[in-house]
Design a protein around this motif. Sequence first.
Motif, PDB file in Angstrom:
ATOM      1  N   UNK A  16      56.649-101.357   4.546  1.00 55.15           N
ATOM      2  CA  UNK A  16      56.183-102.752   4.610  1.00 55.15           C
ATOM      3  C   UNK A  16      57.352-103.723   4.438  1.00 55.15           C
ATOM      4  N   UNK A  17      58.239-103.411   3.489  1.00 55.19           N
ATOM      5  CA  UNK A  17      59.423-104.269   3.289  1.00 55.19           C
ATOM      6  C   UNK A  17      60.301-104.264   4.530  1.00 55.19           C
ATOM      7  N   UNK A  18      60.506-103.091   5.104  1.00 57.08           N
ATOM      8  CA  UNK A  18      61.377-102.962   6.267  1.00 57.08           C
ATOM      9  C   UNK A  18      60.826-103.710   7.472  1.00 57.08           C
ATOM     10  N   UNK A  19      59.566-103.457   7.811  1.00 59.06           N
ATOM     11  CA  UNK A  19      58.970-104.116   8.978  1.00 59.06           C
ATOM     12  C   UNK A  19      58.907-105.625   8.779  1.00 59.06           C
ATOM     13  N   UNK A  45      63.790-105.963   1.591  1.00 58.28           N
ATOM     14  CA  UNK A  45      63.837-105.476   0.211  1.00 58.28           C
ATOM     15  C   UNK A  45      64.183-106.610  -0.752  1.00 58.28           C
ATOM     16  N   UNK A  46      65.146-107.457  -0.349  1.00 55.16           N
ATOM     17  CA  UNK A  46      65.596-108.546  -1.228  1.00 55.16           C
ATOM     18  C   UNK A  46      64.465-109.518  -1.543  1.00 55.16           C
ATOM     19  N   UNK A  47      63.722-109.922  -0.523  1.00 53.27           N
ATOM     20  CA  UNK A  47      62.630-110.870  -0.748  1.00 53.27           C
ATOM     21  C   UNK A  47      61.484-110.231  -1.522  1.00 53.27           C
ATOM     22  N   UNK A  48      61.247-108.950  -1.286  1.00 50.15           N
ATOM     23  CA  UNK A  48      60.176-108.270  -2.026  1.00 50.15           C
ATOM     24  C   UNK A  48      60.478-108.244  -3.516  1.00 50.15           C
ATOM     25  N   UNK A  49      61.731-107.946  -3.888  1.00 44.30           N
ATOM     26  CA  UNK A  49      62.100-107.919  -5.306  1.00 44.30           C
ATOM     27  C   UNK A  49      61.913-109.302  -5.919  1.00 44.30           C
ATOM     28  N   UNK A  50      62.334-110.328  -5.197  1.00 48.78           N
ATOM     29  CA  UNK A  50      62.215-111.697  -5.704  1.00 48.78           C
ATOM     30  C   UNK A  50      60.749-112.075  -5.902  1.00 48.78           C
ATOM     31  N   UNK A  51      59.909-111.737  -4.938  1.00 50.54           N
ATOM     32  CA  UNK A  51      58.480-112.048  -5.048  1.00 50.54           C
ATOM     33  C   UNK A  51      57.824-111.230  -6.157  1.00 50.54           C
ATOM     34  N   UNK A  52      58.233-109.972  -6.292  1.00 49.66           N
ATOM     35  CA  UNK A  52      57.671-109.132  -7.361  1.00 49.66           C
ATOM     36  C   UNK A  52      57.995-109.718  -8.727  1.00 49.66           C
ATOM     37  N   UNK A  53      59.186-110.292  -8.866  1.00 48.98           N
ATOM     38  CA  UNK A  53      59.563-110.926 -10.128  1.00 48.98           C
ATOM     39  C   UNK A  53      58.659-112.110 -10.448  1.00 48.98           C
ATOM     40  N   UNK A  54      58.282-112.878  -9.429  1.00 48.63           N
ATOM     41  CA  UNK A  54      57.397-114.023  -9.643  1.00 48.63           C
ATOM     42  C   UNK A  54      55.962-113.579  -9.899  1.00 48.63           C
ATOM     43  N   UNK A  55      55.486-112.632  -9.092  1.00 52.20           N
ATOM     44  CA  UNK A  55      54.099-112.178  -9.220  1.00 52.20           C
ATOM     45  C   UNK A  55      53.878-111.375 -10.501  1.00 52.20           C
ATOM     46  N   UNK A  56      54.918-110.678 -10.964  1.00 48.96           N
ATOM     47  CA  UNK A  56      54.770-109.828 -12.139  1.00 48.96           C
ATOM     48  C   UNK A  56      54.408-110.571 -13.401  1.00 48.96           C
ATOM     49  N   UNK A  68      53.769-108.049  -3.347  1.00 49.31           N
ATOM     50  CA  UNK A  68      55.056-108.590  -2.910  1.00 49.31           C
ATOM     51  C   UNK A  68      55.455-108.002  -1.558  1.00 49.31           C
ATOM     52  N   UNK A  69      55.290-106.682  -1.401  1.00 48.02           N
ATOM     53  CA  UNK A  69      55.604-106.057  -0.115  1.00 48.02           C
ATOM     54  C   UNK A  69      54.678-106.581   0.977  1.00 48.02           C
ATOM     55  N   UNK A  70      53.393-106.765   0.649  1.00 51.71           N
ATOM     56  CA  UNK A  70      52.452-107.314   1.619  1.00 51.71           C
ATOM     57  C   UNK A  70      52.805-108.730   2.032  1.00 51.71           C
ATOM     58  N   UNK A  71      53.277-109.537   1.093  1.00 46.73           N
ATOM     59  CA  UNK A  71      53.678-110.914   1.416  1.00 46.73           C
ATOM     60  C   UNK A  71      54.897-110.937   2.323  1.00 46.73           C
ATOM     61  N   UNK A  73      55.636-108.633   4.575  1.00 45.46           N
ATOM     62  CA  UNK A  73      55.130-108.288   5.901  1.00 45.46           C
ATOM     63  C   UNK A  73      54.353-109.449   6.508  1.00 45.46           C
ATOM     64  N   UNK A  74      53.538-110.124   5.694  1.00 42.29           N
ATOM     65  CA  UNK A  74      52.768-111.266   6.187  1.00 42.29           C
ATOM     66  C   UNK A  74      53.686-112.403   6.629  1.00 42.29           C
ATOM     67  N   UNK A  75      54.760-112.629   5.868  1.00 39.56           N
ATOM     68  CA  UNK A  75      55.715-113.673   6.246  1.00 39.56           C
ATOM     69  C   UNK A  75      56.387-113.338   7.566  1.00 39.56           C
ATOM     70  N   UNK A  76      56.726-112.062   7.756  1.00 40.34           N
ATOM     71  CA  UNK A  76      57.321-111.656   9.021  1.00 40.34           C
ATOM     72  C   UNK A  76      56.384-111.870  10.189  1.00 40.34           C
TER      73      UNK A  76
END
Length: 673
Positions: A16-19, A45-56, A68-71, A73-76
Motif C-alpha cells: 500500500x505504501x509503495x503503490x 514509506x516516508x509519508x506513511x511513517x509521518x501519518x502514523x505518528x500523527x494518527x498514533x 496511515x498506509x491506506x491514507x 494509497x488514497x492520496x496517490x
Amino acid sequence: MSVLMEAASLAAWGGMCFLGGVLIVRGAFRLRDNEEVLVGLGVGVALEIWLANLLGRFVPVPLAFWLAAGLVLAAGLALSLPLRSWKEAAGLFRMRILPLQWLALAVMTLVLFSAGRGLAILDDYQNLPTTSMLAAGDIPPRFALDPNVTFDYHYYTLLFAAQVMRLGDLFPWSALDLVRAFALALSLLMGGLWVQRATRSALAGWMMVVFAAFNGGTRWLMLLLPEGILRRFSDHIQMIGSAGQSAPNFFTAMQGTWSVDAGSQWEFPFAYASGMNAPSIWTYHSGAGAMSGVLGTFILLTHNRWRGWRGGVVTAAVLAARALVAETSLVRLLVGFGAVAVLFMALNRTWRVPRSLWRWGLVLLPVLAAAAVQGGVWSGLFSGLVGKVSGAETGGGYFTFGFQLMWPPAFLSSHLGFLSLANPYQLLTALFEIGPMLFTLPLAILWGIKAFRAQRWYEAALIIMPILSLFTLVVQYTGNAGPTAINRVQAQLIGITSGGFVMASLWMWMERRKAWVRAAVASVLFVACYGGFVLFGIELLSATRPINSTFIQLLDARVAKDYWNRLEPEAVVFDPGSWRAVTVLGRPTNSHLTWYQEKPEWPQLVENPRPGVLRAAGFDYAYLDYAYWNQLTPEIQQTYENSCARLVAEYEYDRFPYDFRRLYDLKDCPAAP
C-alpha cells in the motif's frame, strides 16, 4: 501458517505504501520513468511513517499503521484524478520496473541487514527500548527510563522499525536491523539516481552509491607519520568518550583497538574510525537517523519538478517528516533560504524576490507549524517556550538546551574532543579526521553559485547553510545531550563535500581531463573510502554470528515472545539492567534522569529490591535474572518466595552457565519503606 500470515500482513502494508507513493510521485512531480519506482517507494514509506505518528495519538496501534498506509494509497489515487477513460484507469498501476534497481536494493538490504544482525553498536541502549515502546502504542514516546518525562527525540526511524516489528511480529532488534539496512540501501540508490540525472551517466550514479557508502575520515593516514611526530600529536590531543576508554593516549590508541560496545566477533581498529566523518556504512547502525538520507534525497530529486501546488503540498509533508528525523535540517533550510533571499535582494538591489522563491516560504510555514506539535525535538522546544511564556505546567521534557561562546575556534571530534584551529597539531588532526574531500569544498560552492543563478533555490539553500555553519566553530553546546551534539551542525560542512554535488562536479570535470588526472582523482577517492572498506570488512565478519544486543540474551528473547505488550498499559517494571525490561516487555521503568545518569535513589533500590520497597517506589513488576538474584541476601530472596510477590513466569536453561529470568507481579504488595 502464523509466519506466513505475518509476512503477508507486512507485505500488504508495504505494498500500500509503495503503490500510493508511486501514484503520489506521478501526480505531484515530473520525474523520469527510471526514477519513479524507487522515489515512489521512498516517499510512500516516508509519508506513511509521518501519518502514523500523527494518527498514533488518537487511534490505537496497529490500526493507526494500517490507516496511515491506506491514507498514502488514497492520496496517490486522489492525485491521479481525473481519469478520463477506462484505458487511463487500467494504466494507473503500470510502471517501469528495472530489474537491476530492485536487485541492487534487495542485495544491499540483505548484506547490510546481515552485518547489522551481528553487531549491537552505537545507540542500542536507547533505540531498542524506544522502538519497543512505540510498537506498544506509546506515541509520541515517553522516556523509557522515566515514564513521567516526554522523550523529545528524533524517533522517526524508530517508529518505522516499530511498525515493522508490530505488523511482522518481529523482535525490536530484528526490526531495527532490517529498517536501517533498507533505509541506507534506498537512500544510496536514490542518491545515485540524482547523480545519474546530473551527469547523464549511469556509471557515475553507481560510483556515487559506493562513494556515499564508504567515504569517511582518514585518521589511519597518521600511522604513516614518524613515531616521534605522532607522539607530538598525541601530546596535544585530549581523548573523550569511547576513545578515552580505548587507551590512555592518542599514540597508544592508534596502535590498538577501539573500545566501542559492539558485541562483534572481531574488534575494530581505532585508527580506522573517525569522530568527525564516520562513513555511512558505520553510522547507519545508530538507527535513529537512517531515514534522513531517504527524505533528503527525495527533496533533491523533486524540488524543481513540481506539478503546481501538488508538488508543494507533498514537499511540505516530507520536510515536516524530516524535521522529526533530523531537527537541524529545518534550521538549515530556514537559514539557507533566508540567506538566499537576502543575497538575491542585495545583488539585484530590490526588495522583491521571485515567485519561485516565495513559494518555498509558503511551503516552510506549514512545516514549522507541524514541527511544533508533531513530536520530537522541535515540539519539545515549542512546548517549553509556551510554558515559560504562559507560566503553565507543560510536563517534563528529556532534553535541556544551552550554548556558550568559546575561543579560539575549534572543530569537535566525538573521539578527540575540541581540535583548535589555533593549534597546528590539533588543526592537522582535524583535517585527518575529516579526510581529503574537505578540499573539494570549492566545487560544492561553485555548484551553489550555478544553482543560485539558475534559480534552483533549494540546491542553493542546501549549500549556503553549511558555509554559514562555520559559526559553530566558536559555539559549545552545554545541554544534556552531551557536547558532541554540536557535531550534527558541523557535519553539514563535511556533508556537502561528500554528497552528490561534489561527485557530479568531479565526474563532469574529469570527462575533459587526461588519463593521469582521472587516475589521481580516483586515487584520492579510494583513499577517502579506504577506512570505510576496512570497517565494513570487519562488520561482515560478524554476519555469521547474529546477536540480539549486548544486553539481550536468549532467555530475554523467549520472555519477549510470550510477554511483550502483555502487561497493563501503565505498568512500570523494575529491572537492575534498566533498558533490558523495557525492550523485552514494552513497558517503561523508572531508574534514570538521562540515559547516562541514574536517579539518586536507584542504587539503593538495586541493593534492596524488596517487593514492598519497590511497590512504594511505584513499580508494578520486577524482572530479575540469575546473576542479580545471586547477589541478593537470602532474606531478600525469601521475600519473593514467601510473600505478596506473585511469580508470573520463569524461564531457565540448565546448561553451563546456568541462568534464568523471572517476572514477578508486585501489585498486591503493600508499600513499605
